[in-house]
Design an enzyme around this catalytic site. Structure first.
Site, PDB file in Angstrom:
ATOM      1  N   LYS A  20     -25.253 -35.791 -71.971  1.00  0.00           N
ATOM      2  CA  LYS A  20     -26.454 -36.214 -72.690  1.00  0.00           C
ATOM      3  C   LYS A  20     -27.711 -36.110 -71.843  1.00  0.00           C
ATOM      4  CE  LYS A  20     -24.392 -38.095 -76.356  1.00  0.00           C
ATOM      5  NZ  LYS A  20     -24.766 -37.827 -77.744  1.00  0.00           N
TER       6      LYS A  20
ATOM      7  N   GLU B 111     -29.093 -33.874 -81.742  1.00  0.00           N
ATOM      8  CA  GLU B 111     -28.887 -35.124 -82.466  1.00  0.00           C
ATOM      9  C   GLU B 111     -30.216 -35.532 -83.079  1.00  0.00           C
ATOM     10  OE1 GLU B 111     -26.960 -37.988 -79.801  1.00  0.00           O
ATOM     11  OE2 GLU B 111     -25.017 -37.313 -80.564  1.00  0.00           O
TER      12      GLU B 111
ATOM     13  N   ASP C 103     -31.892 -35.753 -79.293  1.00  0.00           N
ATOM     14  CA  ASP C 103     -31.051 -36.102 -78.144  1.00  0.00           C
ATOM     15  C   ASP C 103     -30.005 -34.997 -77.951  1.00  0.00           C
ATOM     16  OD1 ASP C 103     -29.939 -37.597 -76.107  1.00  0.00           O
ATOM     17  OD2 ASP C 103     -28.626 -38.701 -77.461  1.00  0.00           O
TER      18      ASP C 103
ATOM     19  N   TYR D 249     -16.583 -39.085 -71.090  1.00  0.00           N
ATOM     20  CA  TYR D 249     -17.160 -40.344 -71.613  1.00  0.00           C
ATOM     21  C   TYR D 249     -16.254 -41.564 -71.502  1.00  0.00           C
ATOM     22  CZ  TYR D 249     -14.716 -40.736 -76.151  1.00  0.00           C
ATOM     23  OH  TYR D 249     -13.795 -40.921 -77.139  1.00  0.00           O
TER      24      TYR D 249
ATOM     25  N   HIS E  54     -22.599 -41.765 -88.816  1.00  0.00           N
ATOM     26  CA  HIS E  54     -22.411 -40.956 -87.603  1.00  0.00           C
ATOM     27  C   HIS E  54     -21.274 -41.528 -86.745  1.00  0.00           C
ATOM     28  CE1 HIS E  54     -23.288 -38.512 -84.084  1.00  0.00           C
ATOM     29  NE2 HIS E  54     -23.418 -39.608 -83.353  1.00  0.00           N
TER      30      HIS E  54
ATOM     31  N   THR F  49     -27.919 -40.786 -83.581  1.00  0.00           N
ATOM     32  CA  THR F  49     -27.948 -39.776 -84.640  1.00  0.00           C
ATOM     33  C   THR F  49     -28.002 -40.427 -86.018  1.00  0.00           C
ATOM     34  OG1 THR F  49     -26.621 -38.372 -83.236  1.00  0.00           O
ATOM     35  CG2 THR F  49     -26.735 -37.774 -85.561  1.00  0.00           C
TER      36      THR F  49
ATOM     37  N   ARG G 263     -11.504 -39.629 -81.644  1.00  0.00           N
ATOM     38  CA  ARG G 263     -10.477 -40.623 -81.317  1.00  0.00           C
ATOM     39  C   ARG G 263      -9.383 -40.708 -82.365  1.00  0.00           C
ATOM     40  NH1 ARG G 263     -14.449 -43.957 -80.791  1.00  0.00           N
ATOM     41  NH2 ARG G 263     -13.526 -45.072 -82.530  1.00  0.00           N
TER      42      ARG G 263
ATOM     43  N   ASP H  65     -30.301 -45.266 -75.566  1.00  0.00           N
ATOM     44  CA  ASP H  65     -29.906 -44.600 -76.811  1.00  0.00           C
ATOM     45  C   ASP H  65     -28.883 -45.483 -77.525  1.00  0.00           C
ATOM     46  OD1 ASP H  65     -30.025 -42.579 -78.715  1.00  0.00           O
ATOM     47  OD2 ASP H  65     -28.366 -41.467 -77.819  1.00  0.00           O
TER      48      ASP H  65
HETATM   49 MN    MN Z   1     -27.844 -39.801 -79.112  1.00  0.00          MN
END
Ligand code: MN
Length: 396
Positions: A244, A190, A224, A235, A124, A335, A133, A117
């Site tokens: 995911k 997504e 997704d 993450y 996005h 996305t 962030r 991906d």
């Molecule tokens: Mn994705």
């Protein structure tokens, strides 16, 4: 007596002719082409059409062996079928060859080896960077230099119509520093497109960007599914994982690149200019209109042409270190958001991380559609849809 015709406004005109895998009650899974409201049973026309390959590749439950014949042969086969179909228009429908779409089941069309991906929409990436962030430095320093991506799970890619179980995982609540183990409360879609690899590359041999088209068979519409609360906690530093990998959905028809050729457009200007191994001079983006509905309520309209990094750059980058690709590998775009809020391709962006709306509820159905062109030149992807099922009861 029914005569063969293609309804006005159909996604599946003679300009399209996408490949898929279908079955009818009590019969084996096999290859078909969607045309109008019918599925053409490909192996049954092999003799009449005169394919120059052994048609047993059409009588198996995945398209990998057919795709592996190579672009020259699959493209020729599609052209032969097109000529044959043109002669069927207005003729009585031969039930040896044609099945009504309402009478078939559609299946995952390929055995997917690996799934990547990417994160190729600058809109996005900017929106997510701002929320997750730092609003001041939403794009990380690498983003404009390479198509950022991660390796996903091929095992949980499912065909449109398959229900999606709400995932359970580690989630940190707003009032706490430590996680609980609970159903995701921020389940999202997504909006993505994916391409199917059509040729094996050699381990240790990067695919030159000038040769990438030989390696791309066709495209699918791709959802997704993402659990934002699980994603946000897990993450760092290695990227997306269980937030995911619980499911991704694909549309059942692979639209071959030949059908998308008329819809090539220039992509956005890339600044700074990419390194030489990522440079594409020609029109390498596609003008494909996209839409998303949740329970029939339209929530997004976007377009594949907005993507900053194109599919040729994705494939060149993926193989640039010598990692090989194989027929049936799937590479998704990330996305696809546009600049306006009504073109954002996820609820994370549409609701500003839940501030101005809800994430997906149990029982919600997400339906994505995609098409290019109009009238008898229209090339559509059909739907990719899925309904959210409640999480399983947690036993420990
Ligand atoms: Mn994705």
């Amino acid at each position: 007596m029914t005569r063969f015709s293609i309804p006005d406004g159909s996604d599946f005109t003679l300009a399209n002719l996408p490949f898929g895998i279908f079955s009818t009650a009590g019969t084996a899974h096999r290859a078909g082409i969607r045309v109008g409201d019918f599925v053409l049973d490909l192996a049954t026309v092999a003799d009449e059409v005169g394919f120059d390959f052994d048609s047993t590749v059409l009588s198996v439950p995945v398209l990998n062996d057919f795709i592996a014949l190579g672009r020259a042969k699959t493209s020729a086969a599609r052209a032969q079928v097109k000529s044959w179909l043109e002669k069927q228009v207005g003729e009585p429908v031969d039930e040896q060859h044609f099945h009504r779409i309402g009478e078939v089941s559609l299946h995952l069309p390929i055995r997917i080896g690996d799934y990547t991906d990417f994160y190729s929409s600058i809109e996005h990436a900017t929106n997510v960077g701002r929320m997750f962030r730092d609003p001041e430095n939403a794009l990380l320093p690498n983003w404009r230099h390479l198509p950022v991506g991660y390796h996903g799970r091929a095992s949980s890619v499912v065909v449109s119509g398959t229900p999606i179980r709400r995932p359970i995982g580690q989630v940190v609540g707003s009032a706490s520093q430590s996680p609980g183990f609970q159903p995701s409360e921020r389940l999202d879609f997504e909006l993505e497109m994916a391409f199917v690899v059509g040729k094996d590359s050699e381990l240790g041999e990067p695919v030159d960007i000038a040769d990438t088209e030989e390696y791309i068979f066709g495209m699918l519409l791709f959802n997704d599914w993402s659990a934002r609360d699980i994603q946000r906690w897990e993450y760092v530093p290695l990227g997306p994982f269980l937030g995911k990998s619980f499911a991704s959905s694909v549309s059942p028809w692979i639209v071959p690149m030949e059908a998308l050729e008329p819809f090539r457009v220039r992509g956005p200007e890339q600044n700074p200019e990419p390194l030489p191994y990522l440079r594409t001079e020609e029109n390498a983006n596609y003008d494909i209109e996209l839409s998303v509905a949740v329970n029939d309520r339209s929530v997004c309209r976007s377009n594949t042409k907005y993507l900053y990094w194109n599919i040729r750059q994705q494939l060149a980058h993926q193989t640039s270190n010598g990692c090989n690709v194989r027929v049936g590998d799937l590479m998704a775009s990330g996305t696809i958001s546009g600049q306006r809020p009504d073109s954002y391709g996820s609820l994370l962006e549409i609701t500003d991380n839940g501030k101005s709306g809800d994430f997906l509820q149990d029982g919600d159905t997400v339906t994505m559609t995609a098409h290019a062109g109009t009238g008898k030149h229209r090339v559509g992807f059909g739907d990719v849809s899925g309904m959210v099922l409640p999480a399983r009861v947690i036993s420990r």
